[in-house]
Design an enzyme around this catalytic site. Structure first.
Site, PDB file in Angstrom:
ATOM      1  N   ASP A 100      73.336 -46.734 -35.152  1.00 51.77           N
ATOM      2  CA  ASP A 100      72.692 -45.662 -34.392  1.00 51.77           C
ATOM      3  C   ASP A 100      71.177 -45.737 -34.553  1.00 51.77           C
ATOM      4  O   ASP A 100      70.690 -46.288 -35.541  1.00 51.77           O
ATOM      5  CB  ASP A 100      73.151 -44.286 -34.901  1.00 51.77           C
ATOM      6  CG  ASP A 100      74.634 -44.081 -34.675  1.00 51.77           C
ATOM      7  OD1 ASP A 100      75.200 -44.733 -33.781  1.00 51.77           O
ATOM      8  OD2 ASP A 100      75.224 -43.266 -35.413  1.00 51.77           O
TER       9      ASP A 100
HETATM   10  N1  URA Z   1      78.758 -45.075 -38.173  1.00 51.60           N
HETATM   11  C1  URA Z   1      77.891 -44.216 -37.601  1.00 51.60           C
HETATM   12  O1  URA Z   1      78.164 -43.041 -37.459  1.00 51.60           O
HETATM   13  N2  URA Z   1      76.704 -44.700 -37.193  1.00 51.60           N
HETATM   14  C2  URA Z   1      76.334 -45.971 -37.368  1.00 51.60           C
HETATM   15  O2  URA Z   1      75.222 -46.343 -36.990  1.00 51.60           O
HETATM   16  C3  URA Z   1      77.236 -46.862 -37.982  1.00 51.60           C
HETATM   17  C4  URA Z   1      78.453 -46.382 -38.373  1.00 51.60           C
END
Ligand code: URA
Length: 231
Positions: A100
């Site tokens: 993310d």
């Molecule tokens: N899980 C999440 O919630 N975000 C990420 O970036 C990776 C795994």
């Protein structure tokens, strides 16, 4: 055997036109002799201005330590992970699995679609380890070992959970579902304040934040040997 202009453009990350110009200018030697024919098939040592130019690698694999604030895509209005990698063949790369925008840590960039599939497919069970700073009772994260249904009904579980202190946990999963860690944590009443991926398979993050390096053959083996054998 590769044509000389192709060899140079791939190795140096320059256009075919520019590599032809280099050859025509007489700055390129093959096995010690100046070659001015861009179409010449090459084998052996290629030098530009006396410096050896390595054989082009078809496939590129890069470890990046992503800071938060960069999106895991190849283009768009926002800063992307590719903005952090000044590799000459940057334009060929894409992320093998996402993080993310607000997450940090290990992300692999490659131009090898098959490899990306191996790393990201939930069926391949390649472990991903995250360090998560949470808001809430860290003990609740232990519940994830028994499996939990996410909102969309998908059943998932952590293969390992370790509480580092009252606010930080390490968690290992083998899938790569959308927002997986945040959704898992939410399912046990925990809010994610910081999220960092520290390992994929047997490969541990070893560059500083914002930095990158190319992966070796050994690194690639490590990634795919880090399977979760209990799954
Ligand atoms: N899980 C999440 O919630 N975000 C990420 O970036 C990776 C795994």
């Amino acid at each position: 055997m590769t044509r000389l202009d192709k060899y140079l453009s791939k190795s140096l990350g320059i256009s075919r036109k520019d590599s032809k110009r280099l050859v025509l200018s007489g700055r390129v030697r093959v096995n010690g002799k100046i070659v001015r024919d861009p179409s010449k098939k090459v084998e052996g040592s290629v030098q530009l201005d006396g410096k050896v130019i390595e054989k082009p690698r078809d496939k590129i694999y890069i470890m990046l330590n992503k800071p938060s604030g960069f999106v895991s895509s190849t283009r768009g209005d926002q800063p992307t992970v590719l903005d952090l990698v000044d590799h000459p063949r940057n334009k060929e790369l894409f992320p093998a699995g996402r993080l993310d925008k607000d997450a940090k840590g290990l992300i692999i960039l490659t131009n090898d679609g098959n490899f990306a599939h191996l790393v990201t497919s939930p069926k391949k069970h390649v472990e991903k380890e995250y360090e998560v700073v949470i808001d809430g009772r860290s003990e609740n994260a232990m519940k994830l070992l028994n499996g939990i249904k996410l909102r969309d009904g998908y059943l998932t579980k952590a293969t390992r959970v370790e509480i580092l202190d009252g606010k930080t946990v390490r968690i290992v999963v083998t899938e790569g579902k959308y927002h997986q860690i945040k959704r898992m944590m939410a399912a046990v009443g925990l809010k994610v304040k910081e999220l960092k991926r520290i390992r994929i398979g047997g490969l541990t993050l070893d560059v500083e934040e914002g930095k990158w390096r190319e992966l070796t053959k050994e690194d690639l083996k490590k990634i795919l040997s880090g399977h979760d054998r209990s799954a």
